[in-house]
Design a protein around this motif. Sequence first.
Motif, short mmCIF file in Angstrom:
data_model
loop_
_atom_site.label_atom_id
_atom_site.label_comp_id
_atom_site.label_asym_id
_atom_site.label_seq_id
_atom_site.Cartn_x
_atom_site.Cartn_y
_atom_site.Cartn_z
N VAL A 60 53.46 70.82 58.64
CA VAL A 60 53.49 70.80 57.18
C VAL A 60 52.24 70.09 56.69
O VAL A 60 51.96 68.97 57.11
CB VAL A 60 54.77 70.09 56.67
CG1 VAL A 60 54.74 69.98 55.15
CG2 VAL A 60 56.01 70.83 57.15
N TRP A 73 51.91 72.78 49.34
CA TRP A 73 52.36 72.40 50.68
C TRP A 73 52.19 73.66 51.52
O TRP A 73 52.80 74.69 51.22
CB TRP A 73 53.81 71.96 50.66
CG TRP A 73 54.02 70.68 49.91
CD1 TRP A 73 54.20 70.53 48.57
CD2 TRP A 73 54.04 69.38 50.48
NE1 TRP A 73 54.34 69.21 48.27
CE2 TRP A 73 54.25 68.47 49.42
CE3 TRP A 73 53.90 68.88 51.78
CZ2 TRP A 73 54.33 67.10 49.62
CZ3 TRP A 73 53.99 67.52 51.98
CH2 TRP A 73 54.20 66.64 50.91
N CYS A 75 52.52 75.34 55.10
CA CYS A 75 53.26 75.13 56.34
C CYS A 75 52.86 76.17 57.38
O CYS A 75 53.01 77.37 57.15
CB CYS A 75 54.76 75.20 56.08
SG CYS A 75 55.30 74.10 54.75
N LEU A 138 62.33 76.72 58.81
CA LEU A 138 61.61 76.10 57.69
C LEU A 138 62.11 76.64 56.36
O LEU A 138 62.38 75.86 55.43
CB LEU A 138 60.11 76.34 57.84
CG LEU A 138 59.24 75.84 56.69
CD1 LEU A 138 59.35 74.32 56.55
CD2 LEU A 138 57.80 76.27 56.91
N PHE A 147 63.84 70.25 52.28
CA PHE A 147 62.41 70.22 52.57
C PHE A 147 61.80 68.89 52.12
O PHE A 147 60.83 68.41 52.71
CB PHE A 147 61.71 71.41 51.89
CG PHE A 147 60.24 71.51 52.17
CD1 PHE A 147 59.77 71.72 53.46
CD2 PHE A 147 59.31 71.40 51.15
CE1 PHE A 147 58.41 71.83 53.73
CE2 PHE A 147 57.95 71.51 51.40
CZ PHE A 147 57.50 71.72 52.70
N GLN A 151 58.72 66.45 53.47
CA GLN A 151 57.62 66.01 52.61
C GLN A 151 57.49 64.48 52.63
O GLN A 151 56.39 63.95 52.59
CB GLN A 151 57.83 66.49 51.18
CG GLN A 151 57.71 67.99 51.03
CD GLN A 151 58.16 68.47 49.67
OE1 GLN A 151 59.26 68.15 49.22
NE2 GLN A 151 57.31 69.25 49.01
#
Length: 160
Positions: A60, A73, A75, A138, A147, A151
Amino acid sequence: MNAPTLYRRRLIPSETLLLKDDVILYHDEHRIVTRWSTIRPKKDLHHGFSCYLLDKGVKVNKFYNHNHELICWYCDIVSHSYDPASNTYIFTDLLADVLVYPDGRLKVVDLDEMADAVEQGLLSQEMLLKGLRRTNWLLSRIYDGTFSEIQDYINQFDQT
């Protein structure tokens, strides 16, 4: 515990890069958190943070522009190998990517590259299946609202 050495391996285009300028902020047997500036200067992307979830096959990234504004973000779905003798990780990009934007939009990209890599013999069926399952894991975290826990692995180090 000494900080490991990190490499990024790409299938398309084929390259392996030593991440010599990445600063390792945290590492244990489950995750590695780094801070970095772009290897190759880009118009928008300037710097960011990464969290490698070693058990999950997911990296991430928190992408920032030149003004330290959050882009997204980003990933990466990855696999890795580890050599304990040299304390070295090689992270191979399995091509599928998931982008989560600040406004909540979600984008899944490069699934066509996964298919191309299988056709070209660059990605085995076994790795394709792992990549798809990791992408699903994910996406499930994003859809179910957990999620933010991932983070937070980065946010605790991002003090800017």
